[in-house]
Write a protein that holds these residues in place. Structure first.
Motif, PDB file in Angstrom:
ATOM      1  N   SER A 100      -9.136  -5.695   6.917  1.00 28.24           N
ATOM      2  CA  SER A 100      -8.399  -3.898   7.113  1.00 28.24           C
ATOM      3  C   SER A 100      -6.601  -4.027   7.329  1.00 28.24           C
ATOM      4  O   SER A 100      -6.166  -3.704   6.262  1.00 28.24           O
ATOM      5  N   THR A 101      -6.375  -5.204   7.783  1.00 29.90           N
ATOM      6  CA  THR A 101      -4.670  -5.718   8.075  1.00 29.90           C
ATOM      7  C   THR A 101      -4.445  -6.000   7.011  1.00 29.90           C
ATOM      8  O   THR A 101      -3.596  -5.946   6.063  1.00 29.90           O
ATOM      9  N   LEU A 104      -4.800  -3.659   3.779  1.00 30.84           N
ATOM     10  CA  LEU A 104      -3.154  -3.074   4.103  1.00 30.84           C
ATOM     11  C   LEU A 104      -1.785  -3.996   3.303  1.00 30.84           C
ATOM     12  O   LEU A 104      -1.659  -3.102   2.923  1.00 30.84           O
ATOM     13  N   ARG A 107      -2.355  -4.493  -0.481  1.00 23.15           N
ATOM     14  CA  ARG A 107      -2.470  -2.965  -1.331  1.00 23.15           C
ATOM     15  C   ARG A 107      -1.212  -2.765  -1.348  1.00 23.15           C
ATOM     16  O   ARG A 107      -0.697  -2.287  -2.098  1.00 23.15           O
ATOM     17  N   ILE A 108      -0.677  -2.779  -0.231  1.00 22.84           N
ATOM     18  CA  ILE A 108       1.123  -1.683   0.387  1.00 22.84           C
ATOM     19  C   ILE A 108       2.125  -2.771  -1.223  1.00 22.84           C
ATOM     20  O   ILE A 108       2.768  -2.267  -1.470  1.00 22.84           O
TER      21      ILE A 108
END
Length: 154
Positions: A100-101, A104, A107-108
């Motif tokens: 998940s990190t 993130l 995607r950012i």
């Protein structure tokens, strides 16, 4: 090594890296499109191939154009930001980050680079382009920090 290649983080990185690399690769044909439609070439042979049969016409076609230069600067900015993301992102995947990190981060960065290009080419008013650049750079620095921190704990 094959276990690493099958890891969800590496597969996610491969996907997002491919997207951003394809986006960067599209800037070359976009530059060519703007050169042709604006009649602004940087090489005599290109000017000749696109209607500059005589010397005077070639000289008129050998010029800079603000739209062509804007696309070129956007492409240059991609090169300066996407290549470090690819290298540092690959090293980051070796540190075993939480999926998940990692998602993130990836995607950012992708969102920031796509928005940066839109802001550059449209052009949107500042600070939109600058903020998207800083966001993407921040992601790359965050991954670099995590790589360095992991390396210091060996």
């Amino acid at each position: 090594m094959s276990e690493f290649i099958k890891s969800e983080v590496f597969l996610a990185f491969s996907t997002y890296a491919s997207i951003v690399l394809l986006k960067m690769m599209m800037m070359g044909p976009l530059t060519a499109y703007f050169r042709i439609t604006r009649g602004a070439f940087s090489n005599p042979e290109d000017a000749k191939a696109h209607g500059g049969k005589d010397e005077d016409t070639r000289k008129k076609l050998l010029r800079t154009d603000p739209d062509v230069e804007r696309v070129r600067r956007c492409h240059q900015n991609d090169l300066e930001n996407i290549i470090p993301f690819i290298g540092i992102g690959l090293l980051y995947t070796f540190t075993g980050p939480d999926l998940s990190t990692a998602l993130l981060h990836f995607r950012i960065f992708i969102g920031a680079r796509i928005f940066h290009s839109i802001a550059y080419l449209t052009p949107l008013p500042q600070p939109s382009r600058g903020l998207s650049w800083m966001l993407g750079m921040g992601v790359t620095f965050s991954m670099a920090y995590r790589v360095l921190r992991a390396g210091m704990h060996l």
